[in-house]
Scaffold this active site. Structure first.
Site, PDB file in Angstrom:
ATOM      1  N   GLU A 261     -34.406  -6.850   6.942  1.00 23.00           N
ATOM      2  CA  GLU A 261     -34.368  -5.568   6.243  1.00 23.00           C
ATOM      3  C   GLU A 261     -32.961  -5.308   5.700  1.00 23.00           C
ATOM      4  O   GLU A 261     -31.999  -5.243   6.457  1.00 23.00           O
ATOM      5  CB  GLU A 261     -34.770  -4.448   7.212  1.00 23.00           C
ATOM      6  CG  GLU A 261     -34.555  -3.056   6.659  1.00 23.00           C
ATOM      7  CD  GLU A 261     -34.875  -1.972   7.688  1.00 23.00           C
ATOM      8  OE1 GLU A 261     -35.296  -2.302   8.821  1.00 23.00           O
ATOM      9  OE2 GLU A 261     -34.700  -0.790   7.350  1.00 23.00           O
TER      10      GLU A 261
ATOM     11  N   ASP B 198     -34.718  -2.826  11.496  1.00 25.58           N
ATOM     12  CA  ASP B 198     -33.970  -1.926  12.363  1.00 25.58           C
ATOM     13  C   ASP B 198     -34.897  -1.231  13.343  1.00 25.58           C
ATOM     14  O   ASP B 198     -36.085  -1.090  13.100  1.00 25.58           O
ATOM     15  CB  ASP B 198     -33.257  -0.862  11.515  1.00 25.58           C
ATOM     16  CG  ASP B 198     -32.113  -1.478  10.722  1.00 25.58           C
ATOM     17  OD1 ASP B 198     -31.607  -2.533  11.156  1.00 25.58           O
ATOM     18  OD2 ASP B 198     -31.751  -0.913   9.677  1.00 25.58           O
TER      19      ASP B 198
ATOM     20  N   ASP C 192     -35.468   1.709  13.920  1.00 28.05           N
ATOM     21  CA  ASP C 192     -35.664   3.117  13.580  1.00 28.05           C
ATOM     22  C   ASP C 192     -36.981   3.271  12.825  1.00 28.05           C
ATOM     23  O   ASP C 192     -37.716   2.301  12.639  1.00 28.05           O
ATOM     24  CB  ASP C 192     -34.485   3.642  12.747  1.00 28.05           C
ATOM     25  CG  ASP C 192     -34.278   2.813  11.483  1.00 28.05           C
ATOM     26  OD1 ASP C 192     -35.198   2.053  11.096  1.00 28.05           O
ATOM     27  OD2 ASP C 192     -33.184   2.915  10.891  1.00 28.05           O
TER      28      ASP C 192
ATOM     29  N   ASP D 172     -37.778   3.772   9.653  1.00 28.01           N
ATOM     30  CA  ASP D 172     -37.929   2.958   8.449  1.00 28.01           C
ATOM     31  C   ASP D 172     -38.192   1.500   8.788  1.00 28.01           C
ATOM     32  O   ASP D 172     -39.018   0.842   8.177  1.00 28.01           O
ATOM     33  CB  ASP D 172     -36.661   3.049   7.590  1.00 28.01           C
ATOM     34  CG  ASP D 172     -36.790   4.134   6.538  1.00 28.01           C
ATOM     35  OD1 ASP D 172     -37.873   4.761   6.472  1.00 28.01           O
ATOM     36  OD2 ASP D 172     -35.816   4.335   5.776  1.00 28.01           O
TER      37      ASP D 172
END
Ligand code: 28G
Length: 652
Positions: free
Chosen positions: A436, A510, A512, A514
């Site tokens: 990413e 990641d 998180d 997203d």
């Protein structure tokens, strides 16, 4: 089917139970949840066999408060007469001798379960105690077995109380109550939901048989009853219950030959996916096999013939493909046969070669009969119209893909720059990291082992392929085309595993929201375009650490909050020594290598179909797409292949 009267001479192999205790895995797979349930189904299957042969019409399963299990049927009752050679009651033979029973020469039963066919004695061998009551000829008979420990040795499943007539009754049948042995099993925790599902499934598969499931282990005891007069017809109706799209009439076929019984129900809906649930002798064949192949051949061949005979296809039109006919098709196929051979990784695939042609010709014949009736013309039209539109979509997709491929020149131009290949050309050692973001991609390119690790940074979010049914859109999405180009396998009908360039495909996103979304989108993309990659365990999720703890030049990483607590205690570190990573991009190339890329130290999680199913459910579109799809997924994945932990952990 010919029903011979039971004669005890059909018992040939007599063996004690010690081998079962010594190596339970050989007989029941394992000694955890799977094995625990296996010994229950072993007994239930005997009742079902009795019912499948029309001697019983009721089978009850009860979880008792003390952790024991009771199974009861209203069949003929296991014979109690003395076996002439063994000189013990036949019922005692059934529970104390390995491989004793008519199942193994198929004389007493026309059709018997194959997978669970190892017999009631295996269950007895792995129980603390087991009691059987037989209701037969006006009497109640009872015999008790147990597995005592004497002088440090366990005697498995020996007689505790010999067979005794204990009373009179006007009922008939067999009742078995048993306590799985805690010395054998990791735990005696049952999965009531799975048991309920299985009893329901058995009722669908054996029409006219009432099954019940009673859970007395729950604070609120409950009994569930299942009875389906119309068998698989009712099953399809149940499966497609929540479908909101238009539904076609249910096609129901059944055929019987001396050694083969076929029942099949089919329903098309205006949806896209195919669902096939197939069974052999009440055992789910999730991996398919010859019966499914025969069915598919028959269906495709018949529908094409019908289309030509009814001018739906013109002389110069090509035939529809099998896939065209299977869009939005739900099938339940159940056959009963002798000597079923199960193969495949999970013994879920029927291997008997002669079954293919037998099923094909019977199904073709029955389809002809069904569609001869003018009443069923509309049913055929629904299927043909659906096939027509599937064909058109497929053609359009093929064209779009071809054009796109030319534009992209799949192995060339667009890959350069973004994609950093590895130098090795041996897929067995090559790994592809899908990363990413450009900055993490940059660190990964610098920090990797260039020989075996390729890196593909993703700039934006990949397209949600579940939302878009348009192949044009999918095959013109840059992120997706780049991934396809890098993998080398092509997609969907053109997929070729042999061309895969990497034996591990590792998603690095990641920790998180997203990152999670990107990972989900990627999994959905793999699932839709290249499900084989997931089925064969080629796709992994990398796990970057969340924290770095640095104290006196020593650096350690924590992957979650508990680990962080342990580390700070161990290193006597304070808040100032802790760095929380907000994303992969914050790591230096060395840190990325140490924590995430290095096969010796990284943590990888292999993605399973169940992961994808649950990930995909999270996607908004999935919610919008209706309760039905969710239900289908839960139905398909939770029921037959329930895993406690969704992710299987791999240490590098
Ligand atoms: C309740 C829990 C599990 C069963 C029967 C009925 C017969 C039978 C079962 O015989 C042949 C006999 C003993 C080895 C057959 C009864 C013919 C005539 C039966 C069950 C071979 C099998 N009368 N019901 N077995 N055996 N139900 N339910 O186990 O010697 S097993």
């Amino acid at each position: 089917m010919a029903k011979e009267r039971y004669n005890a001479e059909s018992i040939t192999v007599l063996k004690g139970l010690d081998p079962v205790r010594k190596r339970p895995g050989m007989y029941i797979g394992n000694t955890s949840t799977y094995g625990l349930h296996h010994i229950v189904w072993e007994i239930v299957d005997n009742s079902i066999d009795e019912a499948a042969n029309k001697f019983a019409n009721k089978v009850d399963l009860t979880l008792n408060e003390d952790g024991s299990v009771t199974v009861e049927d209203n069949g003929r009752g296991i014979p109690v007469d003395i076996h002439p050679e063994a000189k013990i009651p036949a019922v005692e033979l059934v529970f104390t001798k390995l491989h004793a029973g008519g199942k193994f020469n198929n004389k007493n039963y026309s059709f018997a379960g194959g997978l669970h066919g190892v017999g009631a004695s295996v269950t007895n061998a792995l129980c603390e105690w087991l009691n059987v009551e037989v209701y037969r000829d006006g009497y109640v008979y009872r015999e008790e077995f147990y597995s005592p420990e004497m002088n440090g040795e366990v005697y498995s499943g020996i007689v505790k109380t010999p067979l005794k007539k204990i009373g009179k009754t006007n009922k008939k049948g067999t009742k078995v109550t048993f306590m799985p042995d805690k010395r054998v099993f990791d735990s005696i925790k049952y999965d009531p939901e799975m048991m309920e599902n299985k009893m329901r499934e058995l009722a669908f598969l054996n029409k006219g048989v009432k099954t019940t499931f009673t859970n007395n282990r729950d604070e609120n005891p409950s009994t569930m009853e299942f009875y389906y007069e119309n068998g698989l017809y009712d099953y399809i109706d149940y499966i497609n219950d929540g479908v909101e799209e238009a539904k076609n009439k249910i096609i129901y076929l059944s055929a019987e030959m001396p050694k083969l019984k076929i029942e099949v129900a089919i329903q098309h809906t205006k949806t896209y996916n195919e669902h096939m649930y197939s069974f052999v002798n009440n055992i789910r064949t999730a991996e398919g096999g010859t019966h499914e192949a025969g069915f598919r051949n028959a269906f495709t061949r018949f529908m094409n013939d019908y289309a030509r005979d009814n001018n739906f296809l013109k002389a110069k039109d090509p035939n529809f493909s099998g896939d065209d006919f299977r869009e939005g098709m739900t099938t339940v196929l159940a056959i009963k046969m002798q000597d079923a051979q199960f193969e495949g990784q999970t013994k879920g695939k029927l291997g008997n070669q002669d079954i293919r042609a037998a099923v094909e010709s019977l199904v073709y014949e029955k389809l002809s009969e069904f569609f001869k009736s003018p009443k069923n013309k509309a049913c055929a039209t629904f299927i043909l119209a659906q096939a027509q539109s599937a064909y058109k979509t497929r053609e359009a997709a093929r064209k779009a893909k071809q054009e796109q491929r030319q534009k992209n020149s799949i192995n060339g131009a667009t890959l350069v720059g973004k994609f950093a290949a590895c130098t090795s050309k041996n897929p067995q050692e090559c790994e592809l990291f899908i990363v990413e973001g450009d900055s993490a991609g940059g660190s990964a390119k610098q920090g990797r082992d260039r020989r075996t690790q390729a890196v593909l940074p993703l700039r934006g979010k990949p397209l949600n392929v579940l939302k878009s049914n348009s192949r044009e859109k999918i095959y013109s999405n840059e992120e997706i085309m780049t991934i396809i180009a890098a993998l080398g396998t092509d997609t969907e009908a053109d997929f070729k595993m042999d061309n895969l360039r990497f034996h591990k495909i590792i998603i690095l996103s990641d920790a998180d929201y997203d990152g999670y979304h990107i990972r989900t989108l990627l999994l959905a993309m793999f699932f839709k375009l290249m499900p084989e990659l997931i089925e064969q365990g080629k796709v992994y999720v990398g796990m970057p650490p969340l924290y770095k703890v640095e104290k006196k030049g020593v650096i350690k990483y924590a992957f979650n909050d508990e680990e962080l607590d342990e580390l700070t205690a161990e290193m006597k570190a304070g808040a100032g020594d802790i760095q929380r990573y907000k994303g992969l991009g914050e790591m230096s190339k060395e840190q990325l290598w140490d924590t995430t890329l290095n096969p010796r130290t990284r943590i990888l999680t292999r993605v399973t179909l169940e992961d994808v199913a649950s990930a995909v459910e999270m996607l908004d579109i999935f919610m919008n797409d209706g309760a039905q799809k969710r239900k289908e997924y839960i139905f398909r994945h939770a029921k037959f292949n329930k895993v406690d932990t969704f992710m299987e952990k791999y240490g590098g």
